[in-house]
Design a protein around this motif. Structure first.
Motif, PDB file in Angstrom:
ATOM      1  N   GLN A 107       8.971 -64.030   5.620  1.00 54.19           N
ATOM      2  CA  GLN A 107       8.219 -64.961   4.471  1.00 54.19           C
ATOM      3  C   GLN A 107       8.539 -64.689   3.192  1.00 54.19           C
ATOM      4  OE1 GLN A 107       4.554 -65.324   3.924  1.00 54.19           O
ATOM      5  NE2 GLN A 107       3.286 -63.957   5.761  1.00 54.19           N
ATOM      6  N   GLY A 108       9.582 -65.066   3.221  1.00 50.48           N
ATOM      7  CA  GLY A 108      11.186 -64.887   2.875  1.00 50.48           C
ATOM      8  C   GLY A 108      10.911 -63.816   1.373  1.00 50.48           C
ATOM      9  N   PHE A 109      10.946 -62.259   1.593  1.00 47.31           N
ATOM     10  CA  PHE A 109      10.909 -61.301   1.112  1.00 47.31           C
ATOM     11  C   PHE A 109      12.462 -60.816   1.184  1.00 47.31           C
ATOM     12  CE2 PHE A 109       6.776 -61.529   0.511  1.00 47.31           C
ATOM     13  CZ  PHE A 109       6.297 -60.703  -0.371  1.00 47.31           C
ATOM     14  N   THR A 110      12.669 -59.959   0.618  1.00 48.39           N
ATOM     15  CA  THR A 110      14.553 -58.884   0.761  1.00 48.39           C
ATOM     16  C   THR A 110      13.262 -57.972   1.269  1.00 48.39           C
ATOM     17  OG1 THR A 110      14.614 -58.307  -1.309  1.00 48.39           O
ATOM     18  CG2 THR A 110      15.799 -60.640  -1.348  1.00 48.39           C
ATOM     19  N   TRP A 111      14.937 -57.606   2.273  1.00 49.04           N
ATOM     20  CA  TRP A 111      14.289 -55.900   2.382  1.00 49.04           C
ATOM     21  C   TRP A 111      15.373 -54.361   2.112  1.00 49.04           C
ATOM     22  CZ3 TRP A 111       9.500 -54.281   4.392  1.00 49.04           C
ATOM     23  CH2 TRP A 111       9.207 -52.440   5.205  1.00 49.04           C
ATOM     24  N   ARG A 112      14.853 -53.686   1.524  1.00 46.96           N
ATOM     25  CA  ARG A 112      16.332 -52.752   1.020  1.00 46.96           C
ATOM     26  C   ARG A 112      15.275 -51.231   1.252  1.00 46.96           C
ATOM     27  NH1 ARG A 112      13.715 -53.983  -3.789  1.00 46.96           N
ATOM     28  NH2 ARG A 112      13.914 -52.222  -4.590  1.00 46.96           N
ATOM     29  N   ARG A 113      15.959 -50.169   1.607  1.00 43.10           N
ATOM     30  CA  ARG A 113      15.891 -48.859   1.926  1.00 43.10           C
ATOM     31  C   ARG A 113      14.727 -48.196   0.353  1.00 43.10           C
ATOM     32  NH1 ARG A 113      20.233 -48.594   4.183  1.00 43.10           N
ATOM     33  NH2 ARG A 113      20.490 -47.296   6.548  1.00 43.10           N
ATOM     34  N   ASP A 114      13.884 -47.711   0.537  1.00 41.86           N
ATOM     35  CA  ASP A 114      13.480 -47.157  -0.836  1.00 41.86           C
ATOM     36  C   ASP A 114      14.939 -46.260  -1.154  1.00 41.86           C
ATOM     37  OD1 ASP A 114      12.214 -46.469  -3.253  1.00 41.86           O
ATOM     38  OD2 ASP A 114      10.841 -44.936  -1.592  1.00 41.86           O
ATOM     39  N   ARG A 115      14.630 -45.803  -2.723  1.00 40.86           N
ATOM     40  CA  ARG A 115      15.364 -44.845  -3.081  1.00 40.86           C
ATOM     41  C   ARG A 115      15.214 -43.422  -2.456  1.00 40.86           C
ATOM     42  NH1 ARG A 115      11.143 -41.982  -4.802  1.00 40.86           N
ATOM     43  NH2 ARG A 115      10.581 -42.036  -6.458  1.00 40.86           N
ATOM     44  N   GLY A 119      12.895 -35.291  -6.210  1.00 44.15           N
ATOM     45  CA  GLY A 119      12.705 -33.768  -6.344  1.00 44.15           C
ATOM     46  C   GLY A 119      11.161 -33.721  -4.359  1.00 44.15           C
ATOM     47  N   ARG A 120      11.995 -32.422  -4.398  1.00 45.19           N
ATOM     48  CA  ARG A 120      10.960 -32.266  -2.824  1.00 45.19           C
ATOM     49  C   ARG A 120       9.491 -32.744  -3.734  1.00 45.19           C
ATOM     50  NH1 ARG A 120       6.648 -27.653  -2.431  1.00 45.19           N
ATOM     51  NH2 ARG A 120       6.835 -26.877  -4.197  1.00 45.19           N
ATOM     52  N   ARG A 121       8.368 -32.693  -4.261  1.00 48.71           N
ATOM     53  CA  ARG A 121       7.748 -33.269  -4.745  1.00 48.71           C
ATOM     54  C   ARG A 121       7.650 -35.038  -3.921  1.00 48.71           C
ATOM     55  NH1 ARG A 121       3.154 -29.743  -7.875  1.00 48.71           N
ATOM     56  NH2 ARG A 121       4.010 -28.013  -6.950  1.00 48.71           N
ATOM     57  N   ASP A 122       8.778 -35.685  -3.935  1.00 46.42           N
ATOM     58  CA  ASP A 122       8.608 -36.728  -4.012  1.00 46.42           C
ATOM     59  C   ASP A 122       8.908 -37.659  -2.944  1.00 46.42           C
ATOM     60  OD1 ASP A 122       9.748 -38.981  -5.615  1.00 46.42           O
ATOM     61  OD2 ASP A 122      11.535 -39.049  -5.503  1.00 46.42           O
ATOM     62  N   HIS A 123       8.210 -39.117  -2.698  1.00 47.90           N
ATOM     63  CA  HIS A 123       7.985 -39.090  -1.540  1.00 47.90           C
ATOM     64  C   HIS A 123       8.382 -40.614  -1.527  1.00 47.90           C
ATOM     65  CE1 HIS A 123       6.339 -40.594   2.663  1.00 47.90           C
ATOM     66  NE2 HIS A 123       5.597 -41.398   1.587  1.00 47.90           N
ATOM     67  N   GLN A 124      10.007 -40.869  -0.337  1.00 49.42           N
ATOM     68  CA  GLN A 124      10.519 -42.294  -0.047  1.00 49.42           C
ATOM     69  C   GLN A 124       9.635 -42.874   1.162  1.00 49.42           C
ATOM     70  OE1 GLN A 124      14.029 -41.295   2.229  1.00 49.42           O
ATOM     71  NE2 GLN A 124      15.190 -43.059   1.332  1.00 49.42           N
ATOM     72  N   ALA A 125       9.167 -44.311   0.373  1.00 46.07           N
ATOM     73  CA  ALA A 125       8.720 -44.705   2.206  1.00 46.07           C
ATOM     74  C   ALA A 125      10.171 -45.537   2.603  1.00 46.07           C
ATOM     75  CB  ALA A 125       8.118 -46.421   0.386  1.00 46.07           C
ATOM     76  N   ASP A 126       9.333 -46.295   3.660  1.00 45.45           N
ATOM     77  CA  ASP A 126       9.655 -46.836   4.675  1.00 45.45           C
ATOM     78  C   ASP A 126      10.327 -48.694   4.257  1.00 45.45           C
ATOM     79  OD1 ASP A 126       8.900 -44.741   6.818  1.00 45.45           O
ATOM     80  OD2 ASP A 126       6.909 -45.545   6.903  1.00 45.45           O
ATOM     81  N   GLY A 127      10.241 -48.150   3.405  1.00 48.75           N
ATOM     82  CA  GLY A 127      10.973 -49.984   2.781  1.00 48.75           C
ATOM     83  C   GLY A 127      10.784 -50.550   1.275  1.00 48.75           C
ATOM     84  N   VAL A 128      11.395 -51.167   0.759  1.00 48.32           N
ATOM     85  CA  VAL A 128      11.072 -51.724  -0.284  1.00 48.32           C
ATOM     86  C   VAL A 128      11.454 -53.257   0.237  1.00 48.32           C
ATOM     87  CG1 VAL A 128      11.243 -52.437  -2.745  1.00 48.32           C
ATOM     88  CG2 VAL A 128      11.966 -50.141  -1.322  1.00 48.32           C
ATOM     89  N   ALA A 129      10.584 -54.439   0.114  1.00 49.28           N
ATOM     90  CA  ALA A 129      10.051 -55.369   0.451  1.00 49.28           C
ATOM     91  C   ALA A 129       9.839 -56.104  -1.076  1.00 49.28           C
ATOM     92  CB  ALA A 129       9.076 -55.774   1.240  1.00 49.28           C
ATOM     93  N   GLU A 130      10.680 -57.179  -1.196  1.00 51.30           N
ATOM     94  CA  GLU A 130      10.440 -57.913  -2.644  1.00 51.30           C
ATOM     95  C   GLU A 130      10.712 -59.421  -2.632  1.00 51.30           C
ATOM     96  OE1 GLU A 130      12.740 -57.341  -7.159  1.00 51.30           O
ATOM     97  OE2 GLU A 130      13.147 -55.934  -5.837  1.00 51.30           O
ATOM     98  N   ARG A 131      10.000 -60.348  -3.451  1.00 51.45           N
ATOM     99  CA  ARG A 131       9.998 -61.620  -3.379  1.00 51.45           C
ATOM    100  C   ARG A 131       9.143 -62.108  -4.773  1.00 51.45           C
ATOM    101  NH1 ARG A 131       7.004 -66.143   0.105  1.00 51.45           N
ATOM    102  NH2 ARG A 131       6.688 -68.009  -0.839  1.00 51.45           N
ATOM    103  N   ASP A 132       9.873 -62.947  -5.970  1.00 51.47           N
ATOM    104  CA  ASP A 132       9.814 -62.960  -6.610  1.00 51.47           C
ATOM    105  C   ASP A 132       9.270 -62.455  -8.136  1.00 51.47           C
ATOM    106  OD1 ASP A 132      10.492 -66.187  -5.995  1.00 51.47           O
ATOM    107  OD2 ASP A 132       8.354 -66.170  -4.947  1.00 51.47           O
ATOM    108  N   GLY A 133       9.424 -61.730  -7.763  1.00 50.13           N
ATOM    109  CA  GLY A 133       9.778 -59.844  -8.885  1.00 50.13           C
ATOM    110  C   GLY A 133       8.593 -59.221  -8.749  1.00 50.13           C
TER     111      GLY A 133
END
Length: 245
Positions: A107-115, A119-133
């Motif tokens: 679909q024209g997105f870029t793909w990267r790992r989430d940060r 902290g212990r209660r923070d959550h990391q998503a499986d990925g981050v997709a970005e396109r046109d902001g």
């Protein structure tokens, strides 16, 4: 015979470095995205690419018993990381994430790992997709979590939607997981942010993609950032699950 490694080959190796594992179906979509096709290339061509990269030591291949076909990964020579353990419990999930990632690329997105979690209660998503902001946190859910986990995750999603420039959170799930995350989001997400989490039944119990081919990223590609304000007044309509109480 000398094998020439192109810039597209290098981009594919970089993508494999991010997702770690991909089956041939995901590889077809990712290669199609690199060619600007917006659709997958043929299986034979994908297999040829994998064989060509394997010949120069940049890609490894194997066929796990639980899959219908081969999986590929970038080798230590290519990315400086050891080969993945195909017998880990997370292998099926990693392959499913690559399946979704490759469709976002189409679909024209870029793909990267989430940060990484801060902290212990923070959550990391499986990925981050970005396109046109437009920034989407992407989750793949093959098995439902406990309500306590969904409570914590939804609170984290709310924070990131409000404070970290995230436009939407997109879940791609099995049927059971789709019902569970939709129920959790209805209960634990702040009401004004609820339309910005969308969930789609896209996988069967084995982790095989069963959703419409271009679901991943289709809503964001069609609506973009401008729809963000409009969505606050009602359900997004994309991938929304109707869950009875």
């Amino acid at each position: 015979m000398m094998v020439q490694v192109t810039s597209r080959d290098e981009a594919m190796i970089d993508w494999l470095d991010v997702v770690r594992l991909a089956d041939m179906n995901a590889l077809r979509w990712a290669l199609g995205a690199q060619l600007g096709l917006g659709e997958p290339i043929g299986l034979r061509k994908a297999q040829h690419w994998a064989a060509r990269m394997e010949a120069v030591g940049l890609v490894g291949r194997d066929r796990p018993a639980f899959l219908d076909g081969s999986v590929v990964w970038a080798t230590f020579q290519a990315i400086g990381k050891p080969a993945p353990n195909l017998f880990r419990q997370t292998t099926r999930h990693e392959i499913a994430v690559a399946t979704v990632s490759a469709r976002y690329l189409a679909q024209g997105f870029t793909w990267r790992r989430d940060r990484k979690p801060v902290g212990r209660r923070d959550h990391q998503a499986d990925g981050v997709a970005e396109r046109d902001g437009v920034v989407e946190l992407v989750e793949v859910e093959l098995t439902p979590k406990t309500w306590q986990r969904y409570q914590a995750i939804c609170h984290n999603h709310t924070y990131r939607l409000v404070h970290e420039g995230v436009d939407r959170v997109a879940y791609f799930c099995t049927a059971d997981a789709d019902r569970a995350i939709s129920r959790g989001a209805d209960k634990y997400l702040v009401r004004t942010e609820r339309p910005r989490l969308v969930s789609q039944h896209s996988f069967d119990a084995r982790g095989h993609w069963t959703g419409p081919e271009l679901d991943a990223g289709a809503y964001a590609a069609a609506h973009g950032r401008a729809d963000r304000v409009v969505e606050l007044d009602g359900a997004s309509g994309w991938g929304a699950s109707q869950v009875s109480a």
